[in-house]
Design an enzyme around this catalytic site. Structure first.
Site, PDB file in Angstrom:
ATOM      1  N   HIS A   1       0.863  -1.183   0.000  1.00  0.00           N
ATOM      2  CA  HIS A   1       0.000   0.000   0.000  1.00  0.00           C
ATOM      3  C   HIS A   1       0.905   1.240   0.000  1.00  0.00           C
ATOM      4  CE1 HIS A   1      -3.508   2.376   0.626  1.00  0.00           C
ATOM      5  NE2 HIS A   1      -3.802   2.092   1.878  1.00  0.00           N
TER       6      HIS A   1
ATOM      7  N   HIS B   1      -2.512  -2.447  -9.814  1.00  0.00           N
ATOM      8  CA  HIS B   1      -3.456  -1.844  -8.867  1.00  0.00           C
ATOM      9  C   HIS B   1      -4.691  -2.712  -8.802  1.00  0.00           C
ATOM     10  CE1 HIS B   1      -5.920   1.151  -6.850  1.00  0.00           C
ATOM     11  NE2 HIS B   1      -4.785   1.726  -6.525  1.00  0.00           N
TER      12      HIS B   1
ATOM     13  N   ASP C   1       2.525   5.393  -7.003  1.00  0.00           N
ATOM     14  CA  ASP C   1       3.797   5.280  -6.289  1.00  0.00           C
ATOM     15  C   ASP C   1       4.997   5.180  -7.203  1.00  0.00           C
ATOM     16  OD1 ASP C   1       2.820   5.422  -3.694  1.00  0.00           O
ATOM     17  OD2 ASP C   1       2.142   3.347  -3.783  1.00  0.00           O
TER      18      ASP C   1
HETATM   19  N1  CMC Z   1       4.656  -7.003 -10.661  1.00  0.00           N
HETATM   20  C1  CMC Z   1       4.540  -8.215 -11.268  1.00  0.00           C
HETATM   21  N2  CMC Z   1       3.416  -8.916 -11.317  1.00  0.00           N
HETATM   22  C2  CMC Z   1       2.340  -8.379 -10.720  1.00  0.00           C
HETATM   23  C3  CMC Z   1       2.366  -7.143 -10.077  1.00  0.00           C
HETATM   24  C4  CMC Z   1       3.588  -6.450 -10.059  1.00  0.00           C
HETATM   25  N3  CMC Z   1       3.696  -5.254  -9.473  1.00  0.00           N
HETATM   26  N4  CMC Z   1       1.153  -6.872  -9.573  1.00  0.00           N
HETATM   27  C5  CMC Z   1       0.366  -7.903  -9.892  1.00  0.00           C
HETATM   28  N5  CMC Z   1       1.084  -8.825 -10.585  1.00  0.00           N
HETATM   29  C6  CMC Z   1       0.594 -10.059 -11.166  1.00  0.00           C
HETATM   30  C7  CMC Z   1       0.378 -11.124 -10.099  1.00  0.00           C
HETATM   31  O1  CMC Z   1       1.536 -11.919  -9.936  1.00  0.00           O
HETATM   32  C8  CMC Z   1      -0.777 -11.891 -10.681  1.00  0.00           C
HETATM   33  O2  CMC Z   1      -0.286 -12.706 -11.712  1.00  0.00           O
HETATM   34  P1  CMC Z   1      -0.858 -14.209 -11.902  1.00  0.00           P
HETATM   35  O3  CMC Z   1      -2.309 -14.004 -12.287  1.00  0.00           O
HETATM   36  O4  CMC Z   1      -0.024 -14.806 -12.940  1.00  0.00           O
HETATM   37  O5  CMC Z   1      -0.726 -14.879 -10.552  1.00  0.00           O
HETATM   38  C9  CMC Z   1      -1.637 -10.831 -11.334  1.00  0.00           C
HETATM   39  O6  CMC Z   1      -0.707  -9.783 -11.703  1.00  0.00           O
HETATM   40  C10 CMC Z   1      -2.734 -10.262 -10.442  1.00  0.00           C
HETATM   41  O7  CMC Z   1      -2.127  -9.823  -9.218  1.00  0.00           O
HETATM   42  P2  CMC Z   1      -2.862  -9.793  -7.819  1.00  0.00           P
HETATM   43  O8  CMC Z   1      -1.843  -9.876  -6.732  1.00  0.00           O
HETATM   44  O9  CMC Z   1      -3.970 -10.800  -7.819  1.00  0.00           O
HETATM   45  O10 CMC Z   1      -3.515  -8.347  -7.840  1.00  0.00           O
HETATM   46  P3  CMC Z   1      -4.083  -7.566  -6.585  1.00  0.00           P
HETATM   47  O11 CMC Z   1      -5.181  -6.721  -7.099  1.00  0.00           O
HETATM   48  O12 CMC Z   1      -4.368  -8.487  -5.459  1.00  0.00           O
HETATM   49  O13 CMC Z   1      -2.840  -6.668  -6.144  1.00  0.00           O
HETATM   50  C11 CMC Z   1      -1.362  -4.857  -5.863  1.00  0.00           C
HETATM   51  C12 CMC Z   1      -2.746  -5.303  -6.350  1.00  0.00           C
HETATM   52  C13 CMC Z   1      -1.269  -3.324  -5.945  1.00  0.00           C
HETATM   53  C14 CMC Z   1      -1.162  -5.267  -4.393  1.00  0.00           C
HETATM   54  C15 CMC Z   1      -0.289  -5.522  -6.750  1.00  0.00           C
HETATM   55  O14 CMC Z   1      -0.439  -5.100  -8.091  1.00  0.00           O
HETATM   56  C16 CMC Z   1       1.125  -5.244  -6.271  1.00  0.00           C
HETATM   57  O15 CMC Z   1       1.638  -5.971  -5.418  1.00  0.00           O
HETATM   58  N6  CMC Z   1       1.813  -4.171  -6.817  1.00  0.00           N
HETATM   59  C17 CMC Z   1       3.118  -3.802  -6.352  1.00  0.00           C
HETATM   60  C18 CMC Z   1       2.992  -2.972  -5.083  1.00  0.00           C
HETATM   61  C19 CMC Z   1       2.489  -1.573  -5.369  1.00  0.00           C
HETATM   62  O16 CMC Z   1       2.943  -0.888  -6.276  1.00  0.00           O
HETATM   63  N7  CMC Z   1       1.553  -1.109  -4.513  1.00  0.00           N
HETATM   64  C20 CMC Z   1       0.996   0.237  -4.604  1.00  0.00           C
HETATM   65  C21 CMC Z   1      -0.448   0.235  -4.980  1.00  0.00           C
HETATM   66  S1  CMC Z   1      -1.058   1.851  -5.435  1.00  0.00           S
HETATM   67  C22 CMC Z   1      -0.998   2.833  -4.039  1.00  0.00           C
HETATM   68  C23 CMC Z   1      -1.585   2.264  -2.808  1.00  0.00           C
HETATM   69  O17 CMC Z   1      -2.569   1.514  -2.827  1.00  0.00           O
HETATM   70  O18 CMC Z   1      -1.091   2.603  -1.758  1.00  0.00           O
END
Ligand code: CMC
Length: 429
Positions: free
Chosen positions: A274, A313, A369
């Site tokens: 986050h 996201h 971010d």
């Molecule tokens: N890099 C590589 N792969 C990713 C990423 C990433 N940053 N984010 C998601 N994926 C992949 C994930 O591995 C999955 O692939 P598969 O279907 O093959 O297993 C797919 O995309 C869906 O991911 P998810 O984890 O189910 O998605 P989510 O909606 O649960 O997670 C998230 C959202 C923001 C936590 C995630 O995208 C992430 O970890 N991003 C990196 C951390 C980040 O930048 N966070 C800031 C968010 S914006 C500001 C805030 O909220 O504070």
């Protein structure tokens, strides 16, 4: 056509008609009140159906009129105003007022609001002593979480959460004091004496003063940097039911006072998935070190070794509109501070990722971010302060959402259900 859905329970053959509730327009959101699912049961003694939704990926926990996001289109609006109309055109305090009150302030309302926030920036001297108790290398976010919670003990009347006047007073105090606590946390870790607020400066100008003033009597913030920080605060002010805001609402729903609820929201924000993500983005860019290393790094991400921080996201499946504004803002900041060399690595990373099937197929785009940390670093903020900056801005949204929750007659204490998977009843031999 009726505004309902019919579910046939294949276990019993029974048909159930469930009403649908809408947002302002049907395309802004429609939901089935989950309690109605309970009537779908196999027998009278059966508990009835629930929804199973870890991470609340498709559960509306409230009705809200504050922020609207269309993740598919990359749209973000506060009280109906697109973020592009507000960022750089309205100050953070105007936007905070908009989020809290529903309308932008008229001139006299703004003057009054500015005056009140400006005159509540000082913190009790005992709070300073409390902060002195932290270890020399304490993370400023840990200091912020604990210190905001400690404010609760200084303002015991804040527990009267049903009194609108008391609520308003705590809202002003929290918005006013967050930058002071944040700057004090930084000064403590830097071994610098605390710098007191200067009422002649703007909200962000004063924050820069408390962060960076050395021995000069009248600190003059650079106007470009002061404005850039204000834009950053506007972009981070609210984002509907994200992890920290949901935490604020959940803690607030037990009628805890707003200081401990904001402390809990800060704690939720601290995590790297986050508000802690921008800190990790910087570490990632520093680790990559060179534009030529980007393709190798992307390959490792695709192999699942780690995630590309600042990408992806839960809601945006298109370019995060805040990231777009920040990319332009970065150039304005660099014109004053000199270029942050990490920007070249970030731009290359974005270019390669946006052309790659792994990221395209999963709709992974840069989020807020991705660029914010590079700007913060150019402005002289240490990485540990990044989530703290996020928390200052998001306090406006947390409080607006908290207040909305308290006056919403539908709201009750947050208390999700579970699908039990443990042992059936058993007894000691
Ligand atoms: N890099 C590589 N792969 C990713 C990423 C990433 N940053 N984010 C998601 N994926 C992949 C994930 O591995 C999955 O692939 P598969 O279907 O093959 O297993 C797919 O995309 C869906 O991911 P998810 O984890 O189910 O998605 P989510 O909606 O649960 O997670 C998230 C959202 C923001 C936590 C995630 O995208 C992430 O970890 N991003 C990196 C951390 C980040 O930048 N966070 C800031 C968010 S914006 C500001 C805030 O909220 O504070």
């Amino acid at each position: 056509m009726s505004d309902s859905v019919t579910i046939i329970d294949n276990r019993t053959g029974e048909r159930h008609e469930l009403p649908i509730v809408y947002g302002t327009y049907p395309e802004y959101g429609a939901a089935i009140p989950a309690a109605n699912l309970r009537k779908i049961k196999r027998s009278e003694s059966d508990f009835g159906l629930m929804t199973y939704d870890p991470g609340y990926t498709n559960t509306a926990s409230c009705k809200s009129s504050i922020t609207f996001i269309d993740g598919e289109q990359g749209v973000l609006r506060y009280r109906g105003y697109p973020i592009e109309d507000l960022a750089g055109k309205r100050s953070f305090l105007e936007v905070a007022y908009l989020l809290l009150e529903g309308e932008l302030p008229r001139a006299e309302q703004l003057a009054d609001w500015n005056w009140h926030v400006t005159h509540h920036t000082i913190i009790h001297e005992k709070i300073k002593r409390f902060m002195d108790g932290f270890r020399y290398d304490a993370h400023p976010m840990g200091m912020l979480v604990s210190t905001v919670a400690a404010l609760s003990t200084f303002y015991p009347e804040s527990r009267q959460i049903q009194d609108p006047e008391v609520r308003q007073k705590q809202i002003v105090r929290l918005i006013a004091k967050m930058p002071t606590i944040a700057a004090f946390a930084f000064r403590y870790s830097a071994g610098m004496p605390y710098a007191y607020p200067d009422n002649d400066l703007s909200y962000t100008g004063n924050f820069l003063n408390m962060m960076y003033r050395a021995t000069e009597t009248g600190y003059k913030p650079d106007p470009t940097l002061e404005r850039a920080l204000d834009v950053l605060f506007v972009l981070h002010a609210d984002h509907e039911q994200n992890c920290s805001t949901s935490t604020m609402r959940a803690v607030g729903s037990s009628h805890a006072d707003p200081y401990v609820a904001v402390a809990a929201a800060c704690a939720a924000l601290y995590g790297p998935l986050h508000g802690g993500a921008n800190e990790r983005v910087l570490k990632m860019l520093e680790e990559i070190g060179n534009v030529s290393e980007v393709p190798k790094y992307v390959e490792r991400v695709k192999k699942g070794e780690f995630r590309l921080m600042g990408f992806g996201h839960r809601v945006y499946k298109n370019y995060d509109p805040r990231a777009k504004i920040l990319r332009e803002l970065a150039e304005q900041v660099f014109a004053v501070t000199g270029k942050n060399p990490l920007i070249d690595i970030a731009v290359e990373l974005e270019k390669i990722a946006l052309e790659d099937e792994y990221f395209v197929g999963r709709k992974l785009y840069p989020n807020v971010d991705f660029y914010s940390g590079i700007i913060y670093q150019a402005m002289g903020f240490p990485t540990a302060m990044f989530p703290v900056l996020f928390a200052i801005a998001r306090t406006a949204g947390w409080l607006a959402q908290w207040q909305e929750m308290l006056v919403d007659e539908d709201q009750r204490i947050a208390r999700p259900r579970q699908v039990y998977t443990g042992a059936d009843e058993r007894h000691l031999d």
